[in-house]
Design a protein around this motif. Structure first.
Motif, PDB file in Angstrom:
ATOM      1  N   ARG A 157      -7.361  10.239  -0.106  1.00 43.55           N
ATOM      2  CA  ARG A 157      -8.450  10.255  -1.077  1.00 43.55           C
ATOM      3  C   ARG A 157      -7.875  10.508  -2.465  1.00 43.55           C
ATOM      4  NH1 ARG A 157     -10.585  14.425  -3.724  1.00 43.55           N
ATOM      5  NH2 ARG A 157     -12.662  14.225  -4.587  1.00 43.55           N
ATOM      6  N   PHE A 158      -8.362   9.736  -3.441  1.00 40.19           N
ATOM      7  CA  PHE A 158      -7.995   9.954  -4.832  1.00 40.19           C
ATOM      8  C   PHE A 158      -9.266  10.140  -5.648  1.00 40.19           C
ATOM      9  CE2 PHE A 158      -4.319   7.337  -3.452  1.00 40.19           C
ATOM     10  CZ  PHE A 158      -3.310   8.233  -3.732  1.00 40.19           C
ATOM     11  N   ASP A 159      -9.286  11.192  -6.464  1.00 40.81           N
ATOM     12  CA  ASP A 159     -10.387  11.423  -7.397  1.00 40.81           C
ATOM     13  C   ASP A 159     -10.102  10.564  -8.622  1.00 40.81           C
ATOM     14  OD1 ASP A 159     -12.235  12.365  -9.255  1.00 40.81           O
ATOM     15  OD2 ASP A 159     -12.002  14.449  -8.641  1.00 40.81           O
ATOM     16  N   THR A 160     -11.051   9.696  -8.975  1.00 41.66           N
ATOM     17  CA  THR A 160     -10.837   8.757 -10.075  1.00 41.66           C
ATOM     18  C   THR A 160     -11.308   9.272 -11.420  1.00 41.66           C
ATOM     19  OG1 THR A 160     -12.954   7.618  -9.747  1.00 41.66           O
ATOM     20  CG2 THR A 160     -11.074   6.821  -8.462  1.00 41.66           C
ATOM     21  N   GLY A 162     -11.248  10.783 -14.801  1.00 37.61           N
ATOM     22  CA  GLY A 162     -10.262  11.141 -15.810  1.00 37.61           C
ATOM     23  C   GLY A 162      -8.859  10.607 -15.571  1.00 37.61           C
ATOM     24  N   THR A 163      -8.660   9.800 -14.547  1.00 32.91           N
ATOM     25  CA  THR A 163      -7.337   9.237 -14.280  1.00 32.91           C
ATOM     26  C   THR A 163      -7.385   7.739 -14.548  1.00 32.91           C
ATOM     27  OG1 THR A 163      -7.021  10.889 -12.536  1.00 32.91           O
ATOM     28  CG2 THR A 163      -5.493   9.038 -12.572  1.00 32.91           C
ATOM     29  N   PRO A 164      -6.536   7.233 -15.418  1.00 36.22           N
ATOM     30  CA  PRO A 164      -6.544   5.800 -15.719  1.00 36.22           C
ATOM     31  C   PRO A 164      -6.227   4.954 -14.480  1.00 36.22           C
ATOM     32  CG  PRO A 164      -5.145   7.014 -17.262  1.00 36.22           C
ATOM     33  CD  PRO A 164      -5.523   7.961 -16.178  1.00 36.22           C
ATOM     34  N   PRO A 165      -6.811   3.763 -14.380  1.00 33.41           N
ATOM     35  CA  PRO A 165      -6.567   2.893 -13.226  1.00 33.41           C
ATOM     36  C   PRO A 165      -5.087   2.616 -12.961  1.00 33.41           C
ATOM     37  CG  PRO A 165      -8.388   2.041 -14.505  1.00 33.41           C
ATOM     38  CD  PRO A 165      -7.791   3.180 -15.296  1.00 33.41           C
ATOM     39  N   THR A 166      -4.286   2.480 -14.012  1.00 37.14           N
ATOM     40  CA  THR A 166      -2.857   2.223 -13.793  1.00 37.14           C
ATOM     41  C   THR A 166      -2.170   3.404 -13.110  1.00 37.14           C
ATOM     42  OG1 THR A 166      -2.429   2.928 -16.069  1.00 37.14           O
ATOM     43  CG2 THR A 166      -2.575   0.544 -15.666  1.00 37.14           C
ATOM     44  N   GLN A 171      -0.125   6.019  -8.021  1.00 36.51           N
ATOM     45  CA  GLN A 171      -0.242   7.047  -6.989  1.00 36.51           C
ATOM     46  C   GLN A 171      -0.500   6.413  -5.616  1.00 36.51           C
ATOM     47  OE1 GLN A 171      -3.431   9.507  -8.469  1.00 36.51           O
ATOM     48  NE2 GLN A 171      -2.118  10.552  -9.951  1.00 36.51           N
ATOM     49  N   LEU A 172      -1.352   5.409  -5.602  1.00 35.90           N
ATOM     50  CA  LEU A 172      -1.660   4.708  -4.364  1.00 35.90           C
ATOM     51  C   LEU A 172      -0.410   4.013  -3.819  1.00 35.90           C
ATOM     52  CD1 LEU A 172      -4.765   2.443  -3.873  1.00 35.90           C
ATOM     53  CD2 LEU A 172      -2.566   1.876  -2.923  1.00 35.90           C
ATOM     54  N   LEU A 173       0.315   3.338  -4.687  1.00 34.20           N
ATOM     55  CA  LEU A 173       1.548   2.658  -4.267  1.00 34.20           C
ATOM     56  C   LEU A 173       2.577   3.651  -3.745  1.00 34.20           C
ATOM     57  CD1 LEU A 173       1.784  -0.002  -7.086  1.00 34.20           C
ATOM     58  CD2 LEU A 173       1.626  -0.481  -4.629  1.00 34.20           C
ATOM     59  N   ASP A 174       2.696   4.794  -4.369  1.00 37.50           N
ATOM     60  CA  ASP A 174       3.619   5.826  -3.879  1.00 37.50           C
ATOM     61  C   ASP A 174       3.231   6.257  -2.464  1.00 37.50           C
ATOM     62  OD1 ASP A 174       5.082   5.777  -6.228  1.00 37.50           O
ATOM     63  OD2 ASP A 174       4.173   7.608  -7.051  1.00 37.50           O
TER      64      ASP A 174
END
Length: 185
Positions: A157-160, A162-166, A171-174
């Protein structure tokens, strides 16, 4: 078995960045990007709002379930699913066999602000048939129902907020590379 996963599936509520992040990730990996709502509109020759107006939500949800089933046999894709796709539990289990599933999440206020600031949102996605009087109430109701499904049906799960899409894409790729055991994927 986990290392075999070749797809990335993005799930989460509407307006959490699935398509935006998905396109970046697909480009980085050289994978095909597919947004299930856009694909359904292409296949059915109408917008989601038009499909629902003509045939109703059950028809749309059945078409969505059939698409998820077909996608479960594909590889090397980044798939942005509609917010309600997670409710197709049988198809979701099939899709997860070959997929690293990422839940993109945001709080109610952020989701509401993103939906209301998008001039195309109402045309693209009509309200669901609920007794809710406001968009906020609908979001709260649907998140109460779907959040446990997102949690149990996802690998991370990633909280979106305040975090830029790039940055989310990186983070997802890592996380995907760590799963695959290969930093070069």
């Amino acid at each position: 078995m986990k290392k075999k996963r070749t797809n990335i599936v993005l799930t989460g509520f509407r307006a959490t960045g699935k398509s935006t992040v998905g396109k970046i990730v697909a480009e980085q990996l050289g994978y095909t990007f597919l947004d299930t709502d856009i694909e359904l509109c292409r296949q059915l020759g109408a917008s989601v709002a038009e499909i629902v107006a003509l045939h109703g939500w059950p028809f749309f949800r059945q078409a969505e379930a059939e698409l998820l089933h077909r996608l479960s046999f594909q590889t090397h894709q980044v798939i942005a699913t509609g917010g309600g796709a997670i409710e197709h539990q049988q198809q979701w289990r099939l899709l997860r066999r070959e997929s690293f599933v990422v839940w993109l999440d945001a709080d109610v206020a952020t989701i509401q602000a993103r939906i209301t600031s998008d001039p195309l949102s109402a045309a693209q996605r009509p309200a669901l048939p609920t007794a809710c009087k406001t968009l906020e109430d609908e979001i709260v109701l649907l998140l109460q129902r779907r959040a446990p499904l997102y949690a149990s049906g996802s690998d991370v799960r990633f909280d979106t907020v305040g975090t830029p899409p790039t940055q989310l894409a990186e983070q997802l790729l890592d996380a995907f590379r760590a799963l695959k055991g290969n930093r070069n994927v």
